[in-house]
Design a protein around this motif. Structure first.
Motif, PDB file in Angstrom:
ATOM      1  N   UNK A  15       0.874  -1.184   0.000  1.00 35.20           N
ATOM      2  CA  UNK A  15       0.000   0.000   0.000  1.00 35.20           C
ATOM      3  C   UNK A  15       0.902   1.222   0.000  1.00 35.20           C
ATOM      4  N   UNK A  16       0.818   2.014  -1.070  1.00 36.26           N
ATOM      5  CA  UNK A  16       1.719   3.162  -1.194  1.00 36.26           C
ATOM      6  C   UNK A  16       0.896   4.434  -1.364  1.00 36.26           C
ATOM      7  N   UNK A  17       1.126   5.383  -0.475  1.00 32.06           N
ATOM      8  CA  UNK A  17       0.356   6.627  -0.528  1.00 32.06           C
ATOM      9  C   UNK A  17       1.308   7.808  -0.667  1.00 32.06           C
ATOM     10  N   UNK A  18       1.263   8.440  -1.843  1.00 33.66           N
ATOM     11  CA  UNK A  18       2.068   9.649  -2.020  1.00 33.66           C
ATOM     12  C   UNK A  18       1.379  10.818  -1.352  1.00 33.66           C
ATOM     13  N   UNK A  19       2.159  11.649  -0.655  1.00 27.80           N
ATOM     14  CA  UNK A  19       1.637  12.893  -0.101  1.00 27.80           C
ATOM     15  C   UNK A  19       2.545  14.015  -0.613  1.00 27.80           C
ATOM     16  N   UNK A  20       1.939  14.990  -1.257  1.00 33.29           N
ATOM     17  CA  UNK A  20       2.772  16.031  -1.848  1.00 33.29           C
ATOM     18  C   UNK A  20       2.017  17.315  -2.056  1.00 33.29           C
ATOM     19  N   UNK A  21       2.635  18.201  -2.801  1.00 36.51           N
ATOM     20  CA  UNK A  21       1.987  19.479  -3.098  1.00 36.51           C
ATOM     21  C   UNK A  21       1.687  19.567  -4.592  1.00 36.51           C
ATOM     22  N   UNK A  22       0.802  20.487  -4.934  1.00 36.14           N
ATOM     23  CA  UNK A  22       0.434  20.637  -6.341  1.00 36.14           C
ATOM     24  C   UNK A  22       0.093  22.096  -6.627  1.00 36.14           C
ATOM     25  N   UNK A  23       0.093  22.414  -7.901  1.00 35.91           N
ATOM     26  CA  UNK A  23      -0.335  23.734  -8.351  1.00 35.91           C
ATOM     27  C   UNK A  23      -1.735  23.618  -8.933  1.00 35.91           C
ATOM     28  N   UNK A  24      -2.670  24.447  -8.471  1.00 37.17           N
ATOM     29  CA  UNK A  24      -4.042  24.402  -8.996  1.00 37.17           C
ATOM     30  C   UNK A  24      -4.082  24.977 -10.410  1.00 37.17           C
ATOM     31  N   UNK A  25      -4.883  24.315 -11.284  1.00 30.52           N
ATOM     32  CA  UNK A  25      -5.099  24.899 -12.611  1.00 30.52           C
ATOM     33  C   UNK A  25      -6.599  25.160 -12.863  1.00 30.52           C
ATOM     34  N   UNK A  26      -7.396  25.152 -11.789  1.00 29.39           N
ATOM     35  CA  UNK A  26      -8.821  25.499 -11.883  1.00 29.39           C
ATOM     36  C   UNK A  26      -9.103  26.593 -10.851  1.00 29.39           C
ATOM     37  N   UNK A  27      -9.920  27.570 -11.237  1.00 30.55           N
ATOM     38  CA  UNK A  27     -10.143  28.695 -10.313  1.00 30.55           C
ATOM     39  C   UNK A  27     -10.844  28.248  -9.033  1.00 30.55           C
ATOM     40  N   UNK A  28     -11.654  27.161  -9.115  1.00 29.90           N
ATOM     41  CA  UNK A  28     -12.357  26.735  -7.892  1.00 29.90           C
ATOM     42  C   UNK A  28     -11.487  25.845  -6.985  1.00 29.90           C
TER      43      UNK A  28
END
Ligand code: HPA
Length: 236
Positions: free
Chosen positions: A84-97
């Motif tokens: 069981x592998x769960x990535x936890x990270x950050x992202x950049x939003x590309x939707x205004x909502x």
């Protein structure tokens, strides 16, 4: 021992959380795991095993981008039996909502990388999260009162793209956010018959060009870590 992880056999739990940043791995071990021991320091890519609510769990840094991420995921599965592998990270939003600090669950991961299509002679495979983990994470988020945005994300090979507007085409197709690892994780999990999920917090918005402060990143990352830990222990 595997090529990039200096742990003896049996030193890594079947459940592994995967932050990109090895110092996040250390943070999780120090703040959430009991009896945590460091099993890897090769290349400074720290890995720890301890227990959370009585369950063995490991946390392994993977670095940035799909090539680095894939090396650790491949070895965790094939040399150490991770299931069981769960990535936890950050992202950049590309939707205004999709706002700063929102929690995103990647149901699927599109990619501009050749890493997935080259396995299929140039054809398109759809990298998808594990259903049991999706369900478990959704239930846990409800219990914690966390609002999750679930959908397709983009795993990009580039952080600094030659065309700074290239995300707009993905946005047109409803993709929520961009990060750099999930498509490789989901593809390897499918290939080796294990469960994978990617949880992300929005650290910046390509739409509004806002960014979170490091203090805000710390706080939202904490919620995501707790959600990932609870999700991981609910799955056999
Ligand atoms: N691009 C790629 N990966 C990211 C970003 C981004 O804007 N923000 C956080 N991870």
């Amino acid at each position: 021992m595997s090529l990039h992880i200096g742990a003896p056999e049996g030193a890594i739990a079947p459940r592994v959380l995967l932050p990109g940043d090895p110092l996040r791995a250390r943070f999780i071990a120090e703040n959430y795991l009991e009896n945590a021991t460091c099993y890897n320091e090769v290349r400074g890519m720290y890995g720890y095993t301890g227990t959370y609510k009585g369950f063995d769990i490991s946390v392994q840094g993977t670095g940035m981008g799909m090539p680095s991420h894939s090396i650790y995921v491949h070895e965790l599965i094939n040399s150490y039996g991770a299931r069981t592998l769960i990535r936890i990270g950050s992202c950049g939003s590309i939707q205004s909502e999709i706002k700063l600090r929102d929690l995103v669950l990647a149901l699927s991961a599109s990619t501009n990388s050749a890493m997935v299509s080259q396995r299929f002679g140039g054809m398109n495979f759809a990298p998808t999260a594990d259903w049991d983990l999706i369900m478990k994470a959704t239930q846990c988020a409800g219990k914690f009162g966390l609002n999750i945005k679930a959908g397709n994300i983009l795993s990009s090979d580039t952080f600094y793209d030659e065309d700074p507007e290239s995300w707009k085409n993905w946005a047109k197709y409803g993709v929520l956010a961009v990060e750099m690892e999930a498509a490789a994780l989901y593809t390897l999990a499918a290939r080796f018959g294990v469960k994978a999920l990617c949880l992300l917090t929005v650290s910046d918005s390509l739409v509004s060009r806002e960014e979170t402060t490091s203090e805000e990143r710390e706080k939202t990352f904490t919620q995501m870590m707790e959600l990932a830990l609870e999700t991981a222990i609910g799955i056999e």
